[in-house]
Design an enzyme around this catalytic site. Structure first.
Site: not given
Ligand code: AMP
Length: 197
Positions: A14, A90, A129, A135, A146
């Site tokens: 993404k 999400r 990654r 990260r 996740r």
């Molecule tokens: P990402 O970088 O999009 O993979 O997000 C990393 C982490 O941030 C996720 O595993 C969640 O813990 C949190 N997170 C990101 N976006 C959301 C969302 N829309 N709703 C809830 N938690 C989020």
């Protein structure tokens, strides 16, 4: 305004495809994950709260996440040509909230592009990654959580947006530029927009 949700499992690309979308269509990028990681790095109160969930591979509660998004739309996305939402929504309540947030700004969601990638490839990409960027949530145990959370809480959005006629799935494996070309084709066919360059 052109508003697009980039949808997909963690590790589906993404972030990479968002960068190409903003570059080629002149859109504003909102990555909720990046936004939260920035708060963690700055040690804010929101960052401390978010860290508890992110480090477990769990989602930040909907009401908090929706308030953050409302605020970002006001502060940063106002006056922009449109937004690429990366990592939001999400959950179904987040998707319903997004409709309301866009509507109250006189706008709408135009397309949901789903990056479809086999699960073993997702795991390999996230592990790589983690090694390359450090990260924190890209470790084997958190990745498993996740992906579980993705299947239970996020996957239902695919049906939700398919029923709304907005979901367009693309094959997210392979060469970045070819995946992007596929996305651009879908946007032209279904939304009638073309890249600016
Ligand atoms: P990402 O970088 O999009 O993979 O997000 C990393 C982490 O941030 C996720 O595993 C969640 O813990 C949190 N997170 C990101 N976006 C959301 C969302 N829309 N709703 C809830 N938690 C989020």
């Amino acid at each position: 305004m052109l508003n697009i949700v980039l949808f997909g499992a963690p590790g589906s690309g993404k972030g990479t495809q968002s960068a190409k979308l903003i570059d080629n269509y002149g859109l504003y990028h909102i990555s909720t994950g990046e936004l939260l990681r920035d708060h963690i790095a700055r040690g804010t109160e929101l960052g401390r709260t978010a860290d508890k969930y992110i480090s477990q591979g769990q989602l930040i509660p909907d009401d908090l996440m929706i308030r953050i998004l409302d605020d970002v739309l006001d502060r940063e996305a106002a006056g922009k040509e449109g937004v690429v939402f990366d990592g939001f929504p999400r959950t179904i309540p987040q998707a319903e909230a997004l409709t309301g947030l866009l509507r109250k700004r006189g706008s709408d969601l135009h397309a949901v592009i789903g990056l479809e990638v086999p699960e073993d490839e997702l795991v390999q990409r996230m592990l790589a990654r983690g090694r390359e960027t450090g990260r924190a949530d890209d470790n084997a145990e958190t990745i498993k959580n996740r992906l579980d959370v993705y299947h239970k809480q996020t996957m239902p959005l695919r049906d939700y947006y398919t029923k709304a006629g907005k979901y367009h799935g693309v094959n997210g494996s392979g060469i970045v530029d070819e995946i992007f070309r596929d996305i651009a084709d879908r946007l032209e066919k279904h939304v009638g927009v073309r890249p600016k360059k």
